[in-house]
Motif scaffolding. Sequence first.
Motif, mmCIF file in Angstrom:
data_model
loop_
_atom_site.group_PDB
_atom_site.id
_atom_site.type_symbol
_atom_site.label_atom_id
_atom_site.label_comp_id
_atom_site.label_asym_id
_atom_site.label_seq_id
_atom_site.Cartn_x
_atom_site.Cartn_y
_atom_site.Cartn_z
ATOM 1 N N PRO A 449 0.833 -1.212 0.000
ATOM 2 C CA PRO A 449 0.000 0.000 0.000
ATOM 3 C C PRO A 449 0.868 1.262 0.000
ATOM 4 C CG PRO A 449 -0.683 -1.540 1.721
ATOM 5 C CD PRO A 449 0.622 -2.036 1.201
ATOM 6 N N GLN A 450 0.264 2.374 -0.469
ATOM 7 C CA GLN A 450 0.928 3.673 -0.459
ATOM 8 C C GLN A 450 0.317 4.536 0.635
ATOM 9 O OE1 GLN A 450 3.595 4.482 -2.582
ATOM 10 N NE2 GLN A 450 3.419 2.274 -2.923
ATOM 11 N N ASP A 481 -4.408 1.450 -2.365
ATOM 12 C CA ASP A 481 -3.979 0.093 -2.724
ATOM 13 C C ASP A 481 -5.024 -0.516 -3.643
ATOM 14 O OD1 ASP A 481 -1.825 -1.979 -1.899
ATOM 15 O OD2 ASP A 481 -3.685 -3.113 -1.806
ATOM 16 N N ILE A 485 -7.757 -2.887 2.710
ATOM 17 C CA ILE A 485 -6.705 -2.716 3.708
ATOM 18 C C ILE A 485 -7.065 -3.506 4.957
ATOM 19 C CG2 ILE A 485 -5.466 -1.049 5.130
ATOM 20 C CD1 ILE A 485 -4.835 -0.962 2.129
ATOM 21 N N ASN A 503 -9.095 2.498 -0.798
ATOM 22 C CA ASN A 503 -8.241 3.654 -0.553
ATOM 23 C C ASN A 503 -8.762 4.509 0.606
ATOM 24 O OD1 ASN A 503 -6.755 2.843 -2.856
ATOM 25 N ND2 ASN A 503 -8.166 3.996 -4.186
ATOM 26 N N ASP A 524 -2.231 -4.714 3.508
ATOM 27 C CA ASP A 524 -3.439 -5.086 2.774
ATOM 28 C C ASP A 524 -3.826 -6.524 3.082
ATOM 29 O OD1 ASP A 524 -1.858 -6.782 1.243
ATOM 30 O OD2 ASP A 524 -1.761 -5.467 -0.496
ATOM 31 N N ASN A 528 0.744 -7.597 2.140
ATOM 32 C CA ASN A 528 1.735 -6.628 1.669
ATOM 33 C C ASN A 528 1.771 -5.446 2.631
ATOM 34 O OD1 ASN A 528 2.347 -8.054 -0.828
ATOM 35 N ND2 ASN A 528 0.275 -7.469 -1.453
ATOM 36 N N SER A 530 3.479 -1.754 4.122
ATOM 37 C CA SER A 530 4.251 -0.531 3.937
ATOM 38 C C SER A 530 4.472 0.125 5.287
ATOM 39 C CB SER A 530 3.518 0.462 3.028
ATOM 40 O OG SER A 530 3.725 0.146 1.681
#
Length: 784
Positions: A449-450, A481, A485, A503, A524, A528, A530
């Motif tokens: 994710p960002q 993402d 999430i 998002n 997520d 994954n 971040s």
Amino acid sequence: MKKYKFKRVLFFTPMLLVLISFIECSPKLYSTGKDFVASGNYEDAVAQFTKLIEENPEYTEAYVARADAYEKAGKKAEAASDYKRAAAFEDKDESIYYNAGRLYFDLEQYKEAIPMLAKVTAMDKKHINAYKYKMESYIALEDYDKAIKESNDLVNLSETAQNYSRSGFINDKLENYNQAETDYRKSIEKASNVIETHVALADVLYKAKKYDPSLVACNQALGLNSKSKEALWIRSKIYKEKIDYPNAINDLSKMIIFSPDDMDAFFARGLFYQEFNQHQSAINDFSKVISEDSKNAIAYYHRAKSNEEITQYAKAISDYQAYAKFSDNDENAKDRLEIVKERLYELNRESNKPNFTFVEPLEREGNSINIIEDAVEVVLKGQITDQSDIQYAKVDGAEVEFSENAENNEFTITINATGKETISVAVADVYNNVLATTYKLNRTEIVPPQISLIAPYASSTGEIYMDVDNRKLYVEGKVTDDNKIKSIIVNEMTASYSVDANNPEFFATIDIANKKKFIVKAEDIYGNISKKEYTINREGLEISQDNPMGKTWVIFIENSDYETFASLEGPIKDVSMMKAALANYKIHNIIHKQNMSKAELERFFAIELRDLVRGNQVNSLLVWYAGHGKFVNENGYWVPTDATRDDEFTYFNISTLKAALQSYATFVTHTLVITDACESGPTFYQAMRSGLKDRDCGDWEATKFKSSQVFSSAGYELAMDNSQFTRTFANTLRNNPNACLPIENVVSKVTVAVAKDGMQKPQFGKIDGLVDEGGTFFFISKER
């Protein structure tokens, strides 16, 4: 020697006139040179003799006289050379050869000295000094077989204590210890008070393993000088051979008292302590040596041995490793290094399995990793940690090659994942501790994710500037993402967000007392992860104190790299100039945007900056644009970097900026737009109907009442890549001596400077449509 007899002639020719001139000149040059030598004027003497030699290159006495002058002037090399030349013309004069040999010896040119001195002894079998110099030359060349022959001849000529002592020295070097003993004893018979001879005799006897006589000789030497280091050193070795370690150590301790900087004595005493099983004392001595020479490999080696003996294995390992690092390449060092490797291997022995981890893609719980769903080849990165060296590592049967200079055995390997649900991993260390396991391959997306922060504002480097010293910090942000999430954590606290939303935005209030940073972590549904770290900068607290403008932000829009318009160098320099000028003022945050497209400009002012201003409770906002501008149909435009020439639709209308600024009115008290590009246009601003009003930052109305102002030039539309507008603006800020500087003062100075250059007059006024209550924008000095 060649001399000249003078005869009177009765008739003259040109040749005879030259001869007569030489006969008259030569004695005069020679006698003048000798007079100069007598008076100590050696340079002039050399000049006279040199001139004489130039007139007659075979004048032997001139060479000898010049050699004498050279030597007295301290030029031994030139003197020796002249004596050698003189000998070529006068080979029967032993004094010339002797002086040449003596000087060559002084110059340490022993191979030149020996043949000169040999000529002397051939002519004079009893020339004692010639034999001495010749003997010492052979000693210096370490040619002891020839040296002993000269020594024997010398002793036959003169049975002095010194000559016997030198004979003993040479026989010692030739390992003729019995003869050396005889020579030294004869020397002592002739001069019993020379301590060096007693020490030399003791050393020869020690080498011959005649320990008791050697001990007697040492005691005799110490009777002459109780502080003799050499005698104490030899006697300590004798005691060691006699297994009398206490006395051996005692003698070395006396040496150390007399010479506390003698590291050889400390090292030798350390060895004796070690052999005497007093390992802590040995360690102390070796440590002393290492403190003076941190690269002394052999000291590390012996200290390691003593550390190992007293079960200080960690220290022993460290010392063995130091030895391996600093040791030389000689045979003894190689042998010791093999021992060190064996000792290190045994001392480091352990039974723990290696630890294996995949870091990209990140390893999941239950020995699994995520890979792209349709992946054929997968690049895996990981690391292996272990107390010991790794013997081998295999992933899916393929040997792993570790990255160069990898600290934790980092590696990268590519595998074929076609049709595979698992891969195998096998790792073994040098002690055959084996890790064998399998990893499950989860086929899914693997993009993490960002994370972006809305409030408080964070710079591109993740720095947050605080202007209020609160214990709690409200954090608002957004996670983007392709998938849902699973969790959002802010400093170990679960953030609030909509689990079902794509998002999602998140919120959290965290405790930041005594903290310099916090971390936002998002994961997520496929695991994954971040992580983003933010640094808390509290320098803004000082800026906020006594700042009537409140929290002040500056936004720079720098457009210089255009697609269809000419690129500019001016905006880069101008923004840098303005940043430097603003460094002395109370500015909480500077946002620098570069080379923005039309879509980026519209989004930034309509959404991004709005959210930042709201979330960070900004009170005063300065927007500065530097780049190309257009003034078309009574409208001002900023030119985005992707704009098309003569296509008005592709420009950014600054009336659009006004509309965006209107949405900030609830939050912002003071707004100042500065555009160094073009006129803003009549629809954007209301021109001042009267002259500029003097402002005072002590005037509460000027600082507390709203202001909405614009100041614009026609700079870059005129294709001027060097802005007088910005240069004067920056200089006014930089040279301001007052606690504050109102924008009106800056406008006055900039307008005058621009007018002098014959450029279009800048425009200053209120932004039409925005609330303006008569306040103004002040630049507040940090020194206020």
